[in-house]
Enzyme design. Structure first.
Site, PDB file in Angstrom:
ATOM      1  N   ILE A   1      31.536  39.133  57.029  1.00  0.00           N
ATOM      2  CA  ILE A   1      30.414  39.306  57.871  1.00  0.00           C
ATOM      3  C   ILE A   1      29.304  38.134  57.320  1.00  0.00           C
ATOM      4  CG2 ILE A   1      28.649  40.779  58.834  1.00  0.00           C
ATOM      5  CD1 ILE A   1      30.313  43.236  58.053  1.00  0.00           C
TER       6      ILE A   1
ATOM      7  N   GLY B   1      48.047  49.690  47.843  1.00  0.00           N
ATOM      8  CA  GLY B   1      47.243  48.326  47.303  1.00  0.00           C
ATOM      9  C   GLY B   1      45.680  48.321  47.812  1.00  0.00           C
TER      10      GLY B   1
ATOM     11  N   VAL C   1      28.867  39.300  49.613  1.00  0.00           N
ATOM     12  CA  VAL C   1      28.497  40.543  50.417  1.00  0.00           C
ATOM     13  C   VAL C   1      29.199  40.770  51.625  1.00  0.00           C
ATOM     14  CG1 VAL C   1      26.634  42.050  51.403  1.00  0.00           C
ATOM     15  CG2 VAL C   1      26.270  40.693  49.122  1.00  0.00           C
TER      16      VAL C   1
ATOM     17  N   ASP D   1      30.412  48.819  43.113  1.00  0.00           N
ATOM     18  CA  ASP D   1      30.642  47.481  43.925  1.00  0.00           C
ATOM     19  C   ASP D   1      29.682  47.630  45.006  1.00  0.00           C
ATOM     20  OD1 ASP D   1      32.739  45.513  44.979  1.00  0.00           O
ATOM     21  OD2 ASP D   1      32.295  46.815  46.636  1.00  0.00           O
TER      22      ASP D   1
ATOM     23  N   LYS E   1      29.596  38.926  43.798  1.00  0.00           N
ATOM     24  CA  LYS E   1      28.724  39.960  43.959  1.00  0.00           C
ATOM     25  C   LYS E   1      28.028  40.378  42.573  1.00  0.00           C
ATOM     26  CE  LYS E   1      32.391  42.306  44.568  1.00  0.00           C
ATOM     27  NZ  LYS E   1      33.616  42.443  45.802  1.00  0.00           N
TER      28      LYS E   1
ATOM     29  N   LYS F   1      26.166  44.959  46.010  1.00  0.00           N
ATOM     30  CA  LYS F   1      26.006  44.234  47.443  1.00  0.00           C
ATOM     31  C   LYS F   1      24.666  44.670  47.805  1.00  0.00           C
ATOM     32  CE  LYS F   1      31.024  44.317  48.062  1.00  0.00           C
ATOM     33  NZ  LYS F   1      32.102  44.980  48.854  1.00  0.00           N
TER      34      LYS F   1
HETATM   35  N1  NAP Z   1      39.499  40.188  46.841  1.00  0.00           N
HETATM   36  C1  NAP Z   1      38.443  39.804  48.103  1.00  0.00           C
HETATM   37  O1  NAP Z   1      38.853  40.251  49.160  1.00  0.00           O
HETATM   38  C2  NAP Z   1      37.073  39.648  47.815  1.00  0.00           C
HETATM   39  C3  NAP Z   1      35.983  39.881  48.531  1.00  0.00           C
HETATM   40  C4  NAP Z   1      34.536  39.613  48.584  1.00  0.00           C
HETATM   41  C5  NAP Z   1      34.448  38.794  47.447  1.00  0.00           C
HETATM   42  N2  NAP Z   1      35.286  38.813  46.254  1.00  0.00           N
HETATM   43  C6  NAP Z   1      34.958  38.321  45.079  1.00  0.00           C
HETATM   44  O2  NAP Z   1      35.730  36.858  44.683  1.00  0.00           O
HETATM   45  C7  NAP Z   1      35.683  36.773  43.473  1.00  0.00           C
HETATM   46  C8  NAP Z   1      37.177  36.712  43.309  1.00  0.00           C
HETATM   47  O3  NAP Z   1      37.907  37.777  43.619  1.00  0.00           O
HETATM   48  P1  NAP Z   1      39.690  37.741  43.636  1.00  0.00           P
HETATM   49  O4  NAP Z   1      39.731  38.857  44.257  1.00  0.00           O
HETATM   50  O5  NAP Z   1      40.170  36.365  44.393  1.00  0.00           O
HETATM   51  O6  NAP Z   1      40.250  37.667  42.201  1.00  0.00           O
HETATM   52  P2  NAP Z   1      41.611  37.420  41.848  1.00  0.00           P
HETATM   53  O7  NAP Z   1      42.593  37.590  42.656  1.00  0.00           O
HETATM   54  O8  NAP Z   1      41.839  38.328  40.367  1.00  0.00           O
HETATM   55  O9  NAP Z   1      41.255  36.049  41.130  1.00  0.00           O
HETATM   56  C9  NAP Z   1      40.874  35.372  40.270  1.00  0.00           C
HETATM   57  C10 NAP Z   1      41.215  33.834  39.733  1.00  0.00           C
HETATM   58  O10 NAP Z   1      40.418  33.428  38.724  1.00  0.00           O
HETATM   59  C11 NAP Z   1      41.273  33.003  37.734  1.00  0.00           C
HETATM   60  N3  NAP Z   1      40.523  33.037  36.641  1.00  0.00           N
HETATM   61  C12 NAP Z   1      40.103  34.010  35.853  1.00  0.00           C
HETATM   62  N4  NAP Z   1      39.724  33.824  34.827  1.00  0.00           N
HETATM   63  C13 NAP Z   1      39.616  32.430  34.483  1.00  0.00           C
HETATM   64  C14 NAP Z   1      39.407  31.581  33.541  1.00  0.00           C
HETATM   65  N5  NAP Z   1      38.872  31.786  32.385  1.00  0.00           N
HETATM   66  N6  NAP Z   1      39.653  30.198  33.802  1.00  0.00           N
HETATM   67  C15 NAP Z   1      40.114  29.899  35.053  1.00  0.00           C
HETATM   68  N7  NAP Z   1      40.538  30.852  36.001  1.00  0.00           N
HETATM   69  C16 NAP Z   1      40.297  31.917  35.583  1.00  0.00           C
HETATM   70  C17 NAP Z   1      42.516  33.730  37.968  1.00  0.00           C
HETATM   71  O11 NAP Z   1      43.226  32.689  37.383  1.00  0.00           O
HETATM   72  P3  NAP Z   1      44.985  33.387  37.065  1.00  0.00           P
HETATM   73  O12 NAP Z   1      45.491  33.882  38.173  1.00  0.00           O
HETATM   74  O13 NAP Z   1      45.674  31.950  36.578  1.00  0.00           O
HETATM   75  O14 NAP Z   1      44.696  34.109  35.653  1.00  0.00           O
HETATM   76  C18 NAP Z   1      42.592  33.727  39.396  1.00  0.00           C
HETATM   77  O15 NAP Z   1      43.317  32.844  40.002  1.00  0.00           O
HETATM   78  C19 NAP Z   1      35.135  37.986  42.571  1.00  0.00           C
HETATM   79  O16 NAP Z   1      33.871  37.542  42.508  1.00  0.00           O
HETATM   80  C20 NAP Z   1      35.314  38.957  43.768  1.00  0.00           C
HETATM   81  O17 NAP Z   1      34.305  39.911  43.508  1.00  0.00           O
HETATM   82  C21 NAP Z   1      36.530  39.346  46.467  1.00  0.00           C
END
Ligand code: NAP
Length: 434
Positions: free
Chosen positions: A137, A188, A133, A202, A106, A206
């Site tokens: 949903i 958490g 977003v 955030d 986002k 969105k």
């Molecule tokens: N969490 C949610 O529920 C949710 C909901 C909607 C949207 N989003 C969006 O989805 C995206 C991911 O969120 P997330 O919660 O999954 O994040 P996360 O748990 O922090 O995961 C990020 C991943 O990206 C990898 N990464 C970071 N920098 C990197 C690089 N330079 N090269 C290769 N890999 C890299 C990390 O690798 P390592 O762990 O190996 O360092 C990790 O596996 C974000 O844009 C977030 O805003 C998340």
């Protein structure tokens, strides 16, 4: 038909959720599509230590995202890293290599989405971002397809699960913001640095994406007024209830004769509205169309599996378009074609307001506040004071009839100088139902 090959970059919450679903649902997905979605490459910095579903088989594993975006064996790149630096390079690298893209980002899409989308169109690739977003949903599909035949008049949403959890727990248990935030962090549900969630940033990203989709305007986060929930107290809920309202962090985009007014701010909403029933970490989007009137969408706003479903569904849609050779789609940033309503400053908004004061009690306070309001043609509607055991930090509320945000802000600023106030007045708009 030939398989469509996926490269997943980012194996955190969303990446691992999406991979689990792709592995567990591969047969269903293949039956629905008529061909297989095959994960041929996965990438994260610590890929060597990641436990991945065994069904992924011999997918290439790499810590270098460049190997994925240049891999001839990858048709669609899923960017699930987050942030605006490496993620942007990943997406631009994928476009340069003719790969289609699915992203959940986002922050990046709110800031640079229109430019990225233009590049994608020029490169004749597809880009999908449903997960960016309101996680689970499918609101992009709704705005791009489901009700794209309508003319959107207004959107009101609850788009940040953490702040909605905090507000609804404060309301339910009568506990302070600080206490509930600390609990949410321990569980958490909230980050160690909670600012992006509780200060509204955030949700602002969105809303920027949703309004660009809904109104066909180039909207960036800086067009949106933002205010967080730190100042809300349990007493504000008590007063709001007296008025038949509750308080939520409302993301609002409204077309007015003067332009599009956009805000993310704690607001009073009527308890009888469907939005007021959204509890805990759930998200909701209420859309008003000129022809189709109200539609309402509700679900989980985050989490590996709800967000993973959005990612996998996007992968399926993009794969279908690749196989059917149909690059034409409704642009989510249709600013070049629509451009009917430009964002205008929040100062122009007219609303009734809730003004909450904390004062050192003394005679003449209400008269002094009423005088400041009257000089700006702001009419009082009601004065409320619930029983309190303190005279030196006494809360009470004044509600006022519809007034401009500008007049309210000026009045608040002038009132903030008054010696009997313990803190600046808290001004919250009272949002009408859509
Ligand atoms: N969490 C949610 O529920 C949710 C909901 C909607 C949207 N989003 C969006 O989805 C995206 C991911 O969120 P997330 O919660 O999954 O994040 P996360 O748990 O922090 O995961 C990020 C991943 O990206 C990898 N990464 C970071 N920098 C990197 C690089 N330079 N090269 C290769 N890999 C890299 C990390 O690798 P390592 O762990 O190996 O360092 C990790 O596996 C974000 O844009 C977030 O805003 C998340």
């Amino acid at each position: 038909m030939n398989d469509v090959n996926i490269g997943v970059i980012g194996l955190g919450n969303v990446g691992s959720g999406a991979l689990n679903i792709l592995a567990a649902n591969s047969e269903q997905v293949a039956l629905k599509l008529g061909f297989n979605l095959r994960v041929t490459a996965v990438c994260s910095r610590s890929v060597a230590t990641k436990q991945l579903p065994s069904a992924l088989g011999d997918a290439r594993r790499t810590a270098d995202w460049r190997e994925v975006v240049t891999d001839p064996n990858v048709d669609i790149v899923a960017e699930l890293i987050g942030g605006t630096t490496v993620a942007r390079e990943v997406i631009e690298g994928a476009i340069a290599n003719g790969k289609s893209i699915v992203t959940a980002n986002k922050e990046l899409m709110a800031l640079y989405g229109a430019d990225i989308w233009d590049k994608a169109i020029r490169a004749n690739i597809n880009l999908a971002m449903e997960a960016s977003v309101a996680g689970g949903i499918p609101i992009h599909a709704v705005l791009r397809e489901g009700i794209s035949g309508d003319r959107i008049v207004a959107i009101a949403g609850i788009l940040n699960g953490t702040s909605n959890y905090i507000l609804t727990e404060m309301e339910r248990r009568g506990e302070s913001f600080e206490k509930i935030l600390a609990e949410a962090q321990a569980l958490g549900y909230a980050e160690a640095d909670p600012s992006a969630d509780i200060d509204g940033y955030d949700a602002r990203s969105k809303l920027a994406i949703l309004s660009a989709l809904a109104f066909g305007e180039r909207i960036t986060p800086s067009d949106i007024y933002v205010e967080g929930i730190r100042r809300i107290t349990p007493q504000d809920f008590d007063y709001a209830h007296q008025l038949g309202h509750t308080i939520r962090l409302v993301c609002a985009a409204t077309q007015t004769e003067r332009g599009l007014i956009l805000s993310v701010r704690p607001s009073l909403i009527r308890q009888s509205t469907i939005l007021a029933g959204v509890q805990g970490a759930y998200n909701a989007v209420w859309v008003k169309g000129y022809f189709g009137a109200d539609t309402f969408y509700y679900g989980r706003g985050a989490g590996p599996h709800p967000t993973g479903v959005a990612v996998v569904s996007d992968l399926m849609r993009v794969a279908r378009e690749i196989r059917n050779g149909s690059p034409n789609r409704v642009s989510p940033f249709a600013h070049e074609r629509l451009g009917e309503y430009q964002p205008v400053p929040i100062a122009l908004q007219q609303r009734p307001y809730y003004l909450r004061f904390r004062v050192e009690d003394r005679p003449g306070i209400i008269a002094e506040l009423a005088r400041i309001l009257a000089t700006r043609q702001i009419s009082l509607e009601a004065v409320l004071q619930l029983p309190s055991d303190t005279k030196d930090n006494l809360p009470f509320v004044i509600t006022v009839e519809p007034s401009s945000e500008q007049a309210i802000q000026e009045a608040v600023q002038q009132m903030s100088q008054l010696a009997f106030l313990r803190e600046p007045p808290l001004a919250l708009p009272m949002e009408p139902p859509l």
